[in-house]
Scaffold this active site. Structure first.
Site, short mmCIF file in Angstrom:
data_model
loop_
_atom_site.label_atom_id
_atom_site.label_comp_id
_atom_site.label_asym_id
_atom_site.label_seq_id
_atom_site.Cartn_x
_atom_site.Cartn_y
_atom_site.Cartn_z
CG ASN A 48 -0.46 -0.24 2.51
OD1 ASN A 48 0.60 -0.84 2.67
ND2 ASN A 48 -1.16 0.22 3.52
CD GLU A 50 -1.76 4.61 4.67
OE1 GLU A 50 -1.32 5.48 5.45
OE2 GLU A 50 -2.46 3.63 5.06
CB CYS A 59 -5.34 -1.30 -1.69
SG CYS A 59 -6.66 -0.65 -0.66
CD GLU A 61 -5.30 -5.96 -1.64
OE1 GLU A 61 -4.79 -4.84 -1.45
OE2 GLU A 61 -6.13 -6.48 -0.87
CB CYS A 97 -10.77 -2.97 0.27
SG CYS A 97 -10.17 -2.11 -1.21
CB CYS A 100 -8.45 -4.48 -3.85
SG CYS A 100 -7.35 -3.12 -3.41
#
Ligand code: THU
Length: 144
Positions: A48, A50, A59, A61, A97, A100
């Site tokens: 990830n 940010e 993210c 993925e 999530c 993703c």
């Protein structure tokens, strides 16, 4: 389980764990690593990334899928491993999530596979097909 997955399962999980080490997560403190396994045995990883504008964070993925696509991959996605924890301390298994799941579905759909998602915890690995995590997915076929 496919031969390629059986032969690379441990390496896939190890790659996700290594990738987690490159997470940039100063805002949440939650470090995530993801690894994608392709039908030629290649593994592509991401972590990830940010953003100070929190909602723009990427993210693990999503980063992995972006790297794979940029590397020319269009399908052949057999499996995905994901793990994470506060400051990289993995405890419970986490699953991708919603966003993703949709992004993984694009890469999977291009090659007509239904990848196995390995949600890796410290004590257990929860395995589910992407189609179980994202049933009735909207995908490229809907725009053909
Ligand atoms: N995160 C991922 O990288 N993958 C997921 O599937 C869930 C959440 C990241 C996003 C954010 O940087 C941090 O975990 C906390 O939500």
């Amino acid at each position: 389980m496919s031969d390629v997955l059986a032969a690379n399962r441990d390496a896939l999980i190890a790659a996700a764990r290594t990738a987690m080490g490159t997470a940039y997560a100063p805002y949440s403190g939650f470090h995530v690593g993801a690894a994608l396994l392709f039908d030629d045995g290649a593994i592509v990883t991401g972590a990830n990334f940010e953003n100070a504008s929190y909602g723009l964070s990427l993210c693990a993925e999503t980063v992995a899928c972006s790297i794979a696509a940029h590397g020319g991959r269009r399908g052949g996605l057999l499996a995905v491993a994901v793990l994470g924890g506060m400051q990289g301390r993995v405890d419970a298994a986490i699953s991708p999530c919603g966003r993703c799941r949709q992004i993984l579905n694009e890469l999977a759909a291009l090659g007509g596979t239904d990848p196995l998602v390995l949600c890796v915890g410290e004590r257990d690995v929860v395995e589910m097909r992407l189609s179980v995590l994202l049933p009735n997915a909207f995908g490229p076929a809907n725009l053909a």
